[in-house]
Design a protein around this motif. Structure first.
Motif, PDB file in Angstrom:
ATOM      1  N   ARG A   1      23.262  19.110 127.666  1.00  0.00           N
ATOM      2  CA  ARG A   1      24.121  18.214 128.585  1.00  0.00           C
ATOM      3  C   ARG A   1      23.368  17.197 129.147  1.00  0.00           C
ATOM      4  N   ALA A   2      22.218  17.346 129.435  1.00  0.00           N
ATOM      5  CA  ALA A   2      21.417  16.172 130.036  1.00  0.00           C
ATOM      6  C   ALA A   2      21.340  15.186 129.281  1.00  0.00           C
ATOM      7  N   TYR A   3      21.238  15.268 127.976  1.00  0.00           N
ATOM      8  CA  TYR A   3      21.117  14.178 126.930  1.00  0.00           C
ATOM      9  C   TYR A   3      22.405  13.698 126.759  1.00  0.00           C
ATOM     10  N   ILE A   4      23.574  14.318 127.131  1.00  0.00           N
ATOM     11  CA  ILE A   4      24.939  13.846 126.789  1.00  0.00           C
ATOM     12  C   ILE A   4      25.107  13.040 127.962  1.00  0.00           C
ATOM     13  N   GLU A   5      24.709  13.407 129.214  1.00  0.00           N
ATOM     14  CA  GLU A   5      24.942  12.528 130.123  1.00  0.00           C
ATOM     15  C   GLU A   5      24.134  11.050 130.216  1.00  0.00           C
ATOM     16  N   ARG A   6      22.998  11.253 129.435  1.00  0.00           N
ATOM     17  CA  ARG A   6      22.242   9.862 129.463  1.00  0.00           C
ATOM     18  C   ARG A   6      22.772   8.938 128.149  1.00  0.00           C
ATOM     19  N   GLY A   7      23.852   9.827 127.558  1.00  0.00           N
ATOM     20  CA  GLY A   7      24.497   9.029 126.425  1.00  0.00           C
ATOM     21  C   GLY A   7      23.674   8.916 125.293  1.00  0.00           C
TER      22      GLY A   7
ATOM     23  N   ALA B   1      25.977  27.566 118.506  1.00  0.00           N
ATOM     24  CA  ALA B   1      27.383  27.049 119.228  1.00  0.00           C
ATOM     25  C   ALA B   1      27.095  25.621 119.453  1.00  0.00           C
ATOM     26  N   GLY B   2      28.233  24.784 119.209  1.00  0.00           N
ATOM     27  CA  GLY B   2      28.032  23.409 119.475  1.00  0.00           C
ATOM     28  C   GLY B   2      28.356  23.202 120.988  1.00  0.00           C
ATOM     29  N   ILE B   3      27.205  22.518 121.460  1.00  0.00           N
ATOM     30  CA  ILE B   3      27.297  21.990 122.953  1.00  0.00           C
ATOM     31  C   ILE B   3      27.754  20.633 123.249  1.00  0.00           C
ATOM     32  N   THR B   4      28.684  20.704 124.137  1.00  0.00           N
ATOM     33  CA  THR B   4      29.230  19.214 124.646  1.00  0.00           C
ATOM     34  C   THR B   4      28.974  19.325 126.215  1.00  0.00           C
ATOM     35  N   TRP B   5      29.585  18.110 126.757  1.00  0.00           N
ATOM     36  CA  TRP B   5      29.477  17.964 128.273  1.00  0.00           C
ATOM     37  C   TRP B   5      30.220  18.985 128.861  1.00  0.00           C
ATOM     38  N   GLY B   6      31.215  19.543 128.125  1.00  0.00           N
ATOM     39  CA  GLY B   6      31.983  20.552 128.897  1.00  0.00           C
ATOM     40  C   GLY B   6      31.647  21.856 128.566  1.00  0.00           C
ATOM     41  N   SER B   7      30.369  22.086 128.011  1.00  0.00           N
ATOM     42  CA  SER B   7      29.852  23.461 127.557  1.00  0.00           C
ATOM     43  C   SER B   7      29.352  24.169 128.892  1.00  0.00           C
TER      44      SER B   7
ATOM     45  N   LEU C   1      20.079  15.673 115.336  1.00  0.00           N
ATOM     46  CA  LEU C   1      18.908  16.380 114.646  1.00  0.00           C
ATOM     47  C   LEU C   1      17.568  16.332 115.299  1.00  0.00           C
ATOM     48  N   SER C   2      17.354  15.281 116.032  1.00  0.00           N
ATOM     49  CA  SER C   2      16.255  15.025 116.727  1.00  0.00           C
ATOM     50  C   SER C   2      16.132  15.997 117.895  1.00  0.00           C
ATOM     51  N   ILE C   3      17.326  16.214 118.574  1.00  0.00           N
ATOM     52  CA  ILE C   3      17.262  17.037 119.667  1.00  0.00           C
ATOM     53  C   ILE C   3      17.197  18.819 119.213  1.00  0.00           C
ATOM     54  N   ILE C   4      17.677  18.961 118.131  1.00  0.00           N
ATOM     55  CA  ILE C   4      17.659  20.322 117.517  1.00  0.00           C
ATOM     56  C   ILE C   4      16.112  20.574 117.030  1.00  0.00           C
TER      57      ILE C   4
END
Length: 340
Positions: A87-93, A302-308, A252-255
């Protein structure tokens, strides 16, 4: 031990001719069982005798591990922390969505009998893309509900799954948004090797029922351009978008950063290719067991999104694993709730 065989798509393949790691062989001749690890390790096994038939008869009932012996590559605290970090990565775009997975492992008693496990799964968790592949050094039993790639001539199709609940009423807006994101990714992947203008989405976010849960499933179709073959198709689309994330390169990099070990056949693909008839059906390697060095392994994620929500995502991994882990354990009544 049974001799080498593959049972997939209602066909039993025996009389192993050869094994190769070269995907280009699938553009040649013969009928192939295919297993590709998430990390890209390729196993293509060509069989000379392929016929409609049931599984080989098991030597006896399946002897699995005790339900309490399963261990997870990520425990609950680590998994929920991983969700927060995504979620932090998503927040940073840096990413819109990333799949976070964990691998469950348990020691196997005695000499494992793959047909016995396959029969148990077929009875307790029938799946549209069930497959069993037994080769020297490789044993995979899959109850996959998800189509990675089907092929009939130049027509290709993928049916990505994103969104899971106990019932359709459990599905959230986040699940639908996740599915649409992955459909866009699959469209773009197939577009790299498709005839211009041939990519279509005939079905979007259909609710599909499976034992113990429901999924959102979409269908993406295209026509493979004549200059491309199987290596190009894999290069454009693998690993499957539904088990990686979007954009795929960032996911892939985050995984790789968050998951402590390889996924193996989990989140790869297992299925068959008939090179003579230019037909194929390859499933995403989910709901899949594999054996190595006296252990049995099973992945869930599970797939993680900002809403997770971290707790809800952990519960989703438990939901996906519980029925299958129970079937593969010595007690058919145990779930995965005690896995640590």
């Amino acid at each position: 031990m049974h001799d080498s065989f593959a049972h997939v798509g209602g066909r039993l393949a025996t009389r192993l001719r050869d094994i190769t790691t070269d995907l280009a062989a699938l553009d040649g001749e013969g009928w192939w069982a295919v297993v590709v690890d998430y990390e890209g390790k390729v196993t293509c096994a060509r069989f000379d005798d392929v016929r409609p038939a049931p599984l080989p008869v098991p030597r006896g009932p399946w002897r699995g591990p005790h339900p309490s012996s399963w261990r997870s590559s990520l425990d609950r605290a680590a998994y929920e922390d991983g969700v927060r970090r995504i979620r932090a990565y998503i927040e940073r775009g840096e990413v819109y969505q990333a799949n976070l997975c964990r691998v469950l492992t348990a020691p196997l008693p005695g000499d494992p009998d793959l047909p016995a496990l396959a029969v148990r799964l077929a009875e307790g968790n029938p799946a549209p893309h069930a497959a069993t592949v037994s080769l020297p050094g490789l044993g995979v039993v899959s109850a996959s509900p998800e189509l990675y790639l089907a092929r009939d001539g130049d027509a290709i199709e993928s049916r990505p799954i994103k969104g899971t609940g106990v019932t359709a009423e459990d599905l959230l807006e986040k699940d639908y948004a996740e599915n649409v994101m992955i459909v866009d990714l699959v469209r773009n992947d197939l577009g790299r090797v498709a005839t211009v203008g041939s990519v279509s989405v005939p079905a979007l976010c259909e609710v599909e029922e499976h034992p113990g849960l429901v999924h959102l499933v979409s269908t993406v179709r295209a026509r493979l351009a004549p200059e491309f073959g199987w290596p190009d198709l894999f290069s454009a689309t693998f690993p499957p978008g539904s088990v990686t994330g979007a954009p795929k390169s960032s996911a892939l990099s985050i995984i790789n950063e968050l998951e402590p070990g390889p996924r193996g056949p989990y989140c790869g693909t297992v299925g068959w290719v008939d090179a003579d008839r230019h037909r194929a059906s390859l499933a995403v390697g989910i709901r899949t067991f594999w054996l190595s060095s006296g252990d049995i392994h099973f992945g869930t994620g599970a797939g993680i999104t900002w809403g997770s929500d971290p707790e809800r995502e952990w519960r989703e991994t438990e939901l996906k694993a519980s029925r299958l882990i129970a079937l593969a354990s010595t007690s058919g009544s145990a779930g995965s709730g005690g896995v640590v």
